[in-house]
Design an enzyme around this catalytic site. Structure first.
Site, PDB file in Angstrom:
ATOM      1  N   ARG A  59       0.856  -1.198   0.000  1.00 31.74           N
ATOM      2  CA  ARG A  59       0.000   0.000   0.000  1.00 31.74           C
ATOM      3  C   ARG A  59       0.887   1.241   0.000  1.00 31.74           C
ATOM      4  O   ARG A  59       1.816   1.337   0.807  1.00 31.74           O
ATOM      5  CB  ARG A  59      -0.911  -0.007   1.211  1.00 31.74           C
ATOM      6  CG  ARG A  59      -1.845   1.203   1.304  1.00 31.74           C
ATOM      7  CD  ARG A  59      -2.648   1.177   2.590  1.00 31.74           C
ATOM      8  NE  ARG A  59      -3.534   0.024   2.641  1.00 31.74           N
ATOM      9  CZ  ARG A  59      -3.911  -0.584   3.774  1.00 31.74           C
ATOM     10  NH1 ARG A  59      -3.434  -0.168   4.945  1.00 31.74           N
ATOM     11  NH2 ARG A  59      -4.731  -1.609   3.741  1.00 31.74           N
ATOM     12  N   LYS A  77      -3.143   2.160  14.976  1.00 28.86           N
ATOM     13  CA  LYS A  77      -3.129   3.079  13.838  1.00 28.86           C
ATOM     14  C   LYS A  77      -3.775   4.408  14.209  1.00 28.86           C
ATOM     15  O   LYS A  77      -4.657   4.478  15.077  1.00 28.86           O
ATOM     16  CB  LYS A  77      -3.843   2.452  12.653  1.00 28.86           C
ATOM     17  CG  LYS A  77      -5.291   2.089  12.914  1.00 28.86           C
ATOM     18  CD  LYS A  77      -5.853   1.295  11.748  1.00 28.86           C
ATOM     19  CE  LYS A  77      -7.252   0.760  12.055  1.00 28.86           C
ATOM     20  NZ  LYS A  77      -7.771  -0.101  10.983  1.00 28.86           N
ATOM     21  N   CYS A 121     -15.752  -8.156   6.776  1.00 35.13           N
ATOM     22  CA  CYS A 121     -15.639  -8.398   8.216  1.00 35.13           C
ATOM     23  C   CYS A 121     -16.100  -7.133   8.924  1.00 35.13           C
ATOM     24  O   CYS A 121     -16.419  -6.133   8.270  1.00 35.13           O
ATOM     25  CB  CYS A 121     -14.202  -8.774   8.586  1.00 35.13           C
ATOM     26  SG  CYS A 121     -13.063  -7.368   8.660  1.00 35.13           S
ATOM     27  N   ARG A 137      -1.319   6.734   9.544  1.00 30.73           N
ATOM     28  CA  ARG A 137      -1.622   6.197   8.226  1.00 30.73           C
ATOM     29  C   ARG A 137      -1.657   7.321   7.190  1.00 30.73           C
ATOM     30  O   ARG A 137      -1.531   8.496   7.518  1.00 30.73           O
ATOM     31  CB  ARG A 137      -2.964   5.457   8.259  1.00 30.73           C
ATOM     32  CG  ARG A 137      -2.989   4.268   9.205  1.00 30.73           C
ATOM     33  CD  ARG A 137      -2.126   3.114   8.681  1.00 30.73           C
ATOM     34  NE  ARG A 137      -2.151   1.957   9.553  1.00 30.73           N
ATOM     35  CZ  ARG A 137      -3.035   0.970   9.484  1.00 30.73           C
ATOM     36  NH1 ARG A 137      -4.010   1.014   8.595  1.00 30.73           N
ATOM     37  NH2 ARG A 137      -2.952  -0.081  10.301  1.00 30.73           N
ATOM     38  N   CYS A 172     -13.274  -1.206   6.874  1.00 32.73           N
ATOM     39  CA  CYS A 172     -12.359  -0.518   5.958  1.00 32.73           C
ATOM     40  C   CYS A 172     -13.090   0.315   4.906  1.00 32.73           C
ATOM     41  O   CYS A 172     -12.550   1.310   4.436  1.00 32.73           O
ATOM     42  CB  CYS A 172     -11.439  -1.532   5.277  1.00 32.73           C
ATOM     43  SG  CYS A 172     -10.248  -2.296   6.406  1.00 32.73           S
ATOM     44  N   CYS A 209     -14.713  -3.228   0.393  1.00 28.64           N
ATOM     45  CA  CYS A 209     -13.317  -3.564   0.676  1.00 28.64           C
ATOM     46  C   CYS A 209     -12.903  -4.738  -0.209  1.00 28.64           C
ATOM     47  O   CYS A 209     -13.718  -5.361  -0.886  1.00 28.64           O
ATOM     48  CB  CYS A 209     -13.145  -3.904   2.146  1.00 28.64           C
ATOM     49  SG  CYS A 209     -13.904  -5.472   2.623  1.00 28.64           S
ATOM     50  N   LYS A 232      -5.321   7.893  12.166  1.00 31.48           N
ATOM     51  CA  LYS A 232      -5.701   8.393  10.853  1.00 31.48           C
ATOM     52  C   LYS A 232      -6.001   9.890  10.904  1.00 31.48           C
ATOM     53  O   LYS A 232      -6.702  10.356  11.804  1.00 31.48           O
ATOM     54  CB  LYS A 232      -6.922   7.629  10.329  1.00 31.48           C
ATOM     55  CG  LYS A 232      -6.650   6.135  10.137  1.00 31.48           C
ATOM     56  CD  LYS A 232      -7.872   5.393   9.622  1.00 31.48           C
ATOM     57  CE  LYS A 232      -7.541   3.928   9.362  1.00 31.48           C
ATOM     58  NZ  LYS A 232      -8.711   3.164   8.849  1.00 31.48           N
ATOM     59  N   CYS A 256      -7.608 -10.985   1.733  1.00 34.46           N
ATOM     60  CA  CYS A 256      -7.589 -10.454   3.091  1.00 34.46           C
ATOM     61  C   CYS A 256      -7.762 -11.575   4.105  1.00 34.46           C
ATOM     62  O   CYS A 256      -8.750 -12.331   4.059  1.00 34.46           O
ATOM     63  CB  CYS A 256      -8.688  -9.408   3.278  1.00 34.46           C
ATOM     64  SG  CYS A 256      -8.735  -8.742   4.961  1.00 34.46           S
TER      65      CYS A 256
END
Length: 577
Positions: free
Chosen positions: A88, A220, A487, A157, A491, A442, A222, A448
């Site tokens: 990424r 993380k 899930c 991120r 995302c 996603c 953001k 994944c």
């Protein structure tokens, strides 16, 4: 980043390692993310890396994955999983030059299954990269001034920014600050250059990570910049959001929003999505010090034992918003100003052609679920490569997985239009429903490791069936947001969609209704762990009711609450009630 914002518990490790979670111990003992990654990459016996190195490599934008479509068959054959890596990019504001696009196209064709993925955070992902191709990919990115630093991991991120800096002077001003924020907040370890570029380790006079320390962030973090009236970045989903306040087209400063985050776990009621809270206003020249102050509070007080409760949203709810705000102000050395008025009206993308303040043209293409790939009827990868070869502007990735061919001179528009037609890209939105044009998914299966159900591969087919319902009720052209994830981690930001779907098991999903059209409200679970027939039946009922009884201008999410299908969620803490 500034080291003024002390105390910093992560530097001196005043918490004994045996009282920290295992991931914290791993980071602390990793020698600033080096671990044994070099040795893992050199191991030719396996296509994988050591489990500890796989975690550390996330800080370099790399996820180890395997092809779950063939996992069972390989197990029966006593073979290891079909391992590969997702890379990424760090791409603040989603800005990409034509030369960078051409390099990404080259790398995708050679090393990533002939496909590019545009993400929900305005960047690219390369999938199915083999371990032995990783250095080639990373060095290829360096050749065009790109990298994957901090695109994953317990750090800051990729920084998001309202799309298309060239649409107005204000967009350009905010983008430049977003880029500064990204460069300011990225981790500083020399491990990245040593591992991926073969650089020699350099001695540092002070700490190698003067802000992050040996254990980086608890989870993380953001950051995003929004420019009203468009909330295209979903600013309330950010740990730290900046809402631009302008006067006469010139940037004055930002309202500061903290504590957004959408991840949750189905079987853990102590986890929940939360929307960011606006705590005040800063002038534009106070931006970087505000980032330091906010991040250092989370760095020092975030949960380093229970990772499921380590995001900033939980620190805020546990400590209290007033306490957190006071701590931020203490580290800033002044109080935040009162929040300024602002209004959001949408969070989607204006598709098609637009003209900027300077007269230059911009074309926004609908890229379903962000997947750029050649198909017989639509050779998208080839078409965008052909455009990049002649385009002298930029490309812009949007938070909704669309793509802007930006900054086109009026005289060059016919040539771009001809290339779009030749590759079937000129009708990217034509004939598609308002629901499909406001959809996101996603990646999910097969790559994944967290996915429990399909998402990207399934949502287009599901939407075709929902479009039959829309047609029956006269709603085909109505913009309604729908988002799906494989899930509950969120995302694709499903918990702020008017219709949200999160995977529970193969073919089974939770269905959520009632999110705000411009991202201002969480939705609420309507059905739990159901398959396609129940989903279609529920949407037929609720959309039909909406078509018959909505008020003028009423959005579907608002109607779902007014009609009593779900209760309004006032705060994230009550999402699971």
């Amino acid at each position: 980043m500034s080291s003024k914002t002390q105390p910093d518990r992560s530097h001196d490790l005043s918490q004994p390692l045996d009282r920290l979670g295992p991931d914290e111990t791993l980071k602390a003992e990793s020698d600033y993310l080096r671990g044994t990654i070099q040795e893992s990459l050199a191991d030719e016996i396996t296509a994988s890396v050591e489990a500890s190195d796989a975690k550390l490599m996330k800080f370099f934008g790399l996820y180890q994955q395997d092809d779950r479509d063939v996992r069972d068959e390989r197990r029966r054959q006593k073979l290891e999983p079909a391992y590969s890596f997702m890379a990424r990019l760090r791409l603040p504001g989603g800005v990409c030059s034509p030369s960078q696009w051409l390099k990404l196209d080259e790398l995708a064709r050679a090393h990533a299954g002939e496909t590019l993925r545009l993400t929900t955070r305005q960047t690219f992902q390369l999938h199915r990269v083999s371990k032995h191709d990783l250095r080639t990919v990373m060095q290829g990115l360096r050749d065009v001034l790109l990298d994957t630093k901090a695109a994953c991991g317990d750090d800051t991120r990729g920084v998001m920014c309202a799309v298309n800096p060239n649409l107005s002077d204000l967009h350009g001003q905010v983008y430049e600050l977003a880029k500064q924020a990204s460069d300011h907040a990225v981790h500083k370890t020399g491990a990245y250059g040593e591992i991926w570029y073969g650089e020699e380790r350099k001695e540092t006079k002070g700490p190698e990570e003067p802000f992050y320390g040996r254990t980086y962030m608890p989870r993380k973090f953001k950051i995003g910049f929004a420019i009203p009236p468009s909330n295209d970045i979903d600013v309330y989903s950010q740990d730290l959001g900046f809402i631009a306040i302008a006067d006469g087209g010139r940037l004055k400063g930002f309202n500061v929003a903290i504590g957004g985050g959408l991840g949750r776990t189905d079987q853990a009621p102590q986890t929940y999505p939360r929307l960011a809270s606006v705590i005040g206003y800063i002038d534009a020249d106070q931006l970087l010090e505000t980032i330091d102050a906010v991040m250092s509070v989370q760095r020092d007080y975030g949960d380093r034992v229970d990772r499921s409760r380590a995001r900033f949203k939980y620190t805020i709810d546990d400590k209290g918003l007033d306490w957190i705000t006071a701590e931020i102000e203490e580290r800033l050395g002044r109080a935040l100003g009162p929040a300024k008025p602002y209004t959001f009206t949408s969070n989607g993308d204006p598709l098609g052609w637009t003209t900027g303040d300077d007269g230059r043209e911009h074309c926004t293409l609908f890229i379903e679920n962000g997947r750029v790939v050649n198909t017989p009827e639509r050779p998208m990868l080839d078409g965008l490569r052909a455009i990049a070869q002649v385009h002298d502007g930029t490309f812009r990735l949007t938070p909704n997985q669309s793509l802007i061919i930006a900054d086109i001179a009026a005289a060059d528009r016919p040539a771009i239009e001809e290339l779009l037609r030749a590759h079937g890209l000129d009708e990217s939105e034509r004939g598609r429903s308002g629901l499909r044009l406001n959809s996101m998914a996603c990646v999910a299966l097969p790559t994944c490791g967290l996915a429990m159900a399909e998402s990207e591969r399934y949502l287009p087919d599901l939407l075709t069936k929902v479009e039959t319902i829309l047609d029956a009720h006269g709603l085909r052209d109505d913009p309604i947001t729908i988002r799906m994830t494989g899930c509950p981690n969120g995302c694709a930001r499903p918990y702020i969609a008017e219709i949200g779907l999160t995977g529970r098991a193969p073919g089974k999903y939770n269905l959520y209704l009632g999110g705000g059209f411009h991202g201002e409200r969480l939705n609420k679970m309507y059905l739990e762990n159901v398959g396609e027939p129940a989903i279609l039946e529920a949407l037929d009922e609720t959309l039909g009711h909406y078509a018959r009884d909505r008020s003028p201008g009423e959005r579907f999410g608002d109607f779902a609450i007014r009609a009593g299908y779900v209760a309004e969620v006032q705060e994230g803490r009550f999402f699971n009630d």
